[in-house]
Design an enzyme around this catalytic site. Structure first.
Site, mmCIF file in Angstrom:
data_model
loop_
_atom_site.group_PDB
_atom_site.id
_atom_site.type_symbol
_atom_site.label_atom_id
_atom_site.label_comp_id
_atom_site.label_asym_id
_atom_site.label_seq_id
_atom_site.Cartn_x
_atom_site.Cartn_y
_atom_site.Cartn_z
ATOM 1 C CD GLU A 57 -1.019 -2.127 2.462
ATOM 2 O OE1 GLU A 57 0.120 -2.519 2.106
ATOM 3 O OE2 GLU A 57 -1.590 -2.577 3.458
ATOM 4 C CB CYS A 80 -0.032 -3.438 9.083
ATOM 5 S SG CYS A 80 1.153 -2.146 8.709
ATOM 6 C CB CYS A 89 -0.321 0.244 5.754
ATOM 7 S SG CYS A 89 1.125 -0.656 5.224
ATOM 8 C CD1 TRP A 174 14.556 -37.785 -14.468
ATOM 9 C CD2 TRP A 174 14.132 -37.680 -12.278
ATOM 10 N NE1 TRP A 174 15.624 -37.170 -13.867
ATOM 11 C CE2 TRP A 174 15.389 -37.099 -12.519
ATOM 12 C CE3 TRP A 174 13.661 -37.732 -10.974
ATOM 13 C CZ2 TRP A 174 16.171 -36.561 -11.499
ATOM 14 C CZ3 TRP A 174 14.454 -37.206 -9.978
ATOM 15 C CH2 TRP A 174 15.681 -36.627 -10.240
ATOM 16 C CB THR A 200 14.938 -39.886 0.555
ATOM 17 O OG1 THR A 200 13.765 -40.700 0.572
ATOM 18 C CG2 THR A 200 14.922 -39.030 -0.688
ATOM 19 C CG ASP A 204 16.950 -40.699 -4.157
ATOM 20 O OD1 ASP A 204 17.356 -41.859 -4.360
ATOM 21 O OD2 ASP A 204 15.749 -40.378 -4.132
ATOM 22 N NE ARG A 211 18.829 -27.808 -9.162
ATOM 23 C CZ ARG A 211 18.610 -28.820 -8.324
ATOM 24 N NH1 ARG A 211 18.707 -28.650 -7.022
ATOM 25 N NH2 ARG A 211 18.279 -30.005 -8.783
ATOM 26 C CB SER A 310 5.900 -41.471 9.026
ATOM 27 O OG SER A 310 6.145 -40.846 10.158
HETATM 28 N N1 LIG Z 1 8.525 -41.020 -5.778
HETATM 29 C C1 LIG Z 1 8.722 -40.080 -4.872
HETATM 30 O O1 LIG Z 1 7.983 -39.080 -4.829
HETATM 31 C C2 LIG Z 1 9.891 -40.217 -3.917
HETATM 32 C C3 LIG Z 1 10.232 -39.133 -3.112
HETATM 33 C C4 LIG Z 1 11.285 -39.287 -2.212
HETATM 34 C C5 LIG Z 1 11.965 -40.509 -2.135
HETATM 35 N N2 LIG Z 1 11.630 -41.535 -2.963
HETATM 36 C C6 LIG Z 1 12.357 -42.818 -2.885
HETATM 37 O O2 LIG Z 1 12.066 -43.417 -1.634
HETATM 38 C C7 LIG Z 1 13.162 -44.261 -1.269
HETATM 39 C C8 LIG Z 1 13.433 -44.119 0.228
HETATM 40 O O3 LIG Z 1 12.255 -44.375 0.947
HETATM 41 P P1 LIG Z 1 12.307 -45.149 2.331
HETATM 42 O O4 LIG Z 1 10.911 -45.490 2.672
HETATM 43 O O5 LIG Z 1 13.274 -46.275 2.251
HETATM 44 O O6 LIG Z 1 12.916 -44.102 3.350
HETATM 45 P P2 LIG Z 1 12.636 -42.569 3.741
HETATM 46 O O7 LIG Z 1 11.204 -42.363 3.967
HETATM 47 O O8 LIG Z 1 13.364 -41.664 2.812
HETATM 48 O O9 LIG Z 1 13.449 -42.488 5.119
HETATM 49 C C9 LIG Z 1 13.034 -43.292 6.162
HETATM 50 C C10 LIG Z 1 14.010 -43.214 7.313
HETATM 51 O O10 LIG Z 1 14.017 -41.896 7.860
HETATM 52 C C11 LIG Z 1 14.136 -41.984 9.286
HETATM 53 N N3 LIG Z 1 12.961 -41.421 9.985
HETATM 54 C C12 LIG Z 1 13.010 -40.846 11.189
HETATM 55 N N4 LIG Z 1 11.827 -40.453 11.604
HETATM 56 C C13 LIG Z 1 10.960 -40.768 10.637
HETATM 57 C C14 LIG Z 1 9.577 -40.625 10.545
HETATM 58 N N5 LIG Z 1 8.818 -40.035 11.458
HETATM 59 N N6 LIG Z 1 8.991 -41.128 9.457
HETATM 60 C C15 LIG Z 1 9.720 -41.705 8.495
HETATM 61 N N7 LIG Z 1 11.052 -41.853 8.530
HETATM 62 C C16 LIG Z 1 11.679 -41.401 9.626
HETATM 63 C C17 LIG Z 1 14.243 -43.434 9.625
HETATM 64 O O11 LIG Z 1 15.628 -43.702 9.709
HETATM 65 P P3 LIG Z 1 16.224 -44.931 10.580
HETATM 66 O O12 LIG Z 1 16.138 -46.089 9.674
HETATM 67 O O13 LIG Z 1 17.603 -44.478 10.883
HETATM 68 O O14 LIG Z 1 15.358 -45.067 11.784
HETATM 69 C C18 LIG Z 1 13.602 -44.110 8.459
HETATM 70 O O15 LIG Z 1 14.006 -45.423 8.235
HETATM 71 C C19 LIG Z 1 14.335 -43.818 -2.086
HETATM 72 O O16 LIG Z 1 14.699 -44.877 -2.950
HETATM 73 C C20 LIG Z 1 13.841 -42.616 -2.865
HETATM 74 O O17 LIG Z 1 14.348 -42.602 -4.189
HETATM 75 C C21 LIG Z 1 10.607 -41.411 -3.842
#
Ligand SMILES: NC(=O)c1ccc[n+]([C@@H]2O[C@H](COP(=O)([O-])OP(=O)(O)OC[C@H]3O[C@@H](n4cnc5c(N)ncnc54)[C@H](OP(=O)(O)O)[C@@H]3O)[C@@H](O)[C@H]2O)c1
Length: 412
Positions: A57, A80, A89, A174, A200, A204, A211, A310
């Site tokens: 404003e 505000c 403002c 991808w 992840t 990854d 970006r 989770s």
């Molecule tokens: N398609 C998609 O959109 C996408 C996006 C991201 C990732 N990905 C793929 O997903 C794969 C990984 O997935 P993932 O299920 O193995 O693992 P994740 O969800 O990346 O990580 C899980 C780990 O994070 C830790 N963690 C701590 N608190 C947590 C909570 N509240 N909830 C969840 N995790 C918690 C734990 O570690 P600890 O084991 O040490 O307890 C758990 O084992 C990769 O291959 C990646 O490429 C895909």
């Protein structure tokens, strides 16, 4: 029938268009645009460009100068009434001689509110509620944070039509299209933090930087947050690279070693400790509280299967979900699905999601979903429907320019 004329609606729509230019630039402030008009013609426009910069404003009034006398001001948030980094403002509007102020939604921040009352006290006509739904939706990060002290939580995920996030051999790059990945960078550009799970990060090695394509230069990066209960991630991962700008936060469990914590802090990273949830994983509710305590108004979760389960089932924290479904099947009993975790025991436990939008992003299906109980407009605009604009998708070209076909691949 609307109680506003098409001209008045058009002026506020222009204020909203201007406000959107502040995506990713203004946090912790809201995105605000202002239009000054006289006898139906626009005489000055402006938008808020960031903290410490003039409010929309005030800068529109400065541009208009003496012409502001007798004009109408259109602004998407109540002006505000407090002295912050910039002056109130409401006082600037009174001094300018503006005759009437249209604003969309009240300022929920108790420190800044009261501007409309001050204007009325000074004899200025005030009209509330013009394009209130759009204005509410535009600043939902700000509204949620101002009213709950917690960040607005977005979960974004991509899968094949059969819900797989990788093939049975683990090939995942991808699944979604370049357009969908560009869109993810757009969301990263607008949020205060991006969060992932340990696996992840390890598999990854993402940079987690924003970006966005085209002409927009990022003047700050979102915070990177990784859940690593025992602080076991290798320190040479990209997200620990100090050149990236913006802090990296590692969230750990109470039993994480002191030496590991100190080591990370010495490297300039933050370490937050949170309790474990009943699942044995870190408590997401506690993580969200910490994010709020750090003053961050929004977080984008880019979950693997464990974190998705989770965040969406076991300890639901999402306010909005962006889902991309690539029109292909991957199959395979062993191929990972979107949600891991223990899963639900029976259908009665499944919560329905509101589908806010079914659209396309390049070749992919783009769903915008809202879990029940997610942050809603009631505190600000009781009747407002949730429009599901899905983060301003219509304006992407305006923000960034059109994506040239030979632009670099967006990815992690
Ligand atoms: N398609 C998609 O959109 C996408 C996006 C991201 C990732 N990905 C793929 O997903 C794969 C990984 O997935 P993932 O299920 O193995 O693992 P994740 O969800 O990346 O990580 C899980 C780990 O994070 C830790 N963690 C701590 N608190 C947590 C909570 N509240 N909830 C969840 N995790 C918690 C734990 O570690 P600890 O084991 O040490 O307890 C758990 O084992 C990769 O291959 C990646 O490429 C895909």
């Amino acid at each position: 029938m609307s109680r506003w004329t098409p001209k008045q609606i058009a002026h506020m729509r222009e204020a909203l268009r201007l406000a959107r230019q502040g995506w990713g630039l203004v946090s912790p402030n809201p995105m605000v645009g202002a239009v000054l008009a006289k006898r139906g013609r626009v005489i000055a426009t402006s938008w808020h460009t960031g903290p410490g910069q003039p409010h929309a404003e005030v800068s529109a009034l400065a541009l208009a100068g003496p012409k502001a006398k007798g004009a109408e001001l259109y602004v998407n948030l109540e002006p505000c009434n407090h002295q912050g980094r910039t002056g109130p403002c409401a006082e600037a509007i009174i001094e300018s001689g503006v005759a009437k102020v249209f604003y969309s939604v009240p300022d929920p921040n108790p420190v800044a509110s009261g501007g409309a009352a001050r204007l009325e006290e000074a004899g200025i006509q005030v009209d509330r509620g013009l394009l209130a739904d759009e204005s509410w939706e535009l600043n939902q990060f700000f509204f949620k944070y101002s009213t709950t002290a917690k960040p607005f939580v977005i979960v974004k995920a991509a899968a094949s039509l059969d819900g797989k996030i990788a093939t049975r051999t683990g090939d995942s790059r991808w699944i979604s299209s370049k357009a969908a990945r560009n869109f993810s960078h757009h969301i990263r550009a607008g949020v205060d933090a991006v969060m992932i799970g340990r696996t992840t990060a390890a598999k990854d090695d993402p940079e987690l930087s924003a970006r966005p394509w085209g002409r927009r230069k990022m003047h700050r990066q979102p915070w990177r947050i990784v859940l690593d209960p025992l602080l076991k991630l290798p320190r040479d991962l990209k997200l620990f690279n100090p050149q990236l700008g913006g802090p990296t936060v590692v969230v750990c469990a109470p039993e994480a070693g002191q030496k590991d914590r100190e080591g990370l802090r010495r490297l300039g990273h933050a370490v937050w400790e949170v309790p474990r949830a009943a699942s044995g994983l870190l408590s997401l509710a506690a993580v969200i509280d910490e994010i709020g305590r750090a003053g961050l108004q929004s977080v984008l979760i880019e979950p693997g299967a464990t974190l998705a389960s989770s965040a969406l089932l076991e300890e639901p924290v999402a306010d909005l979900i962006h889902m991309f479904l690539a029109p292909k099947f991957l199959g395979g009993k062993e191929a990972p699905s979107l949600l891991g975790g223990p899963g639900l025991e029976n259908l009665g436990l499944a919560k329905e999601l509101d589908i806010l939008k079914i659209g396309r992003m390049g070749p992919d299906i783009h769903l915008v979903l809202r879990p029940s109980g997610a942050f809603g407009p009631s505190s600000v605009q009781p009747q407002a429907p949730i429009l599901g604009y899905g983060h301003l998708t219509d304006d992407l070209d305006e923000l960034y320019g059109t994506d040239p076909p030979d632009s670099p691949e967006a990815g992690d």
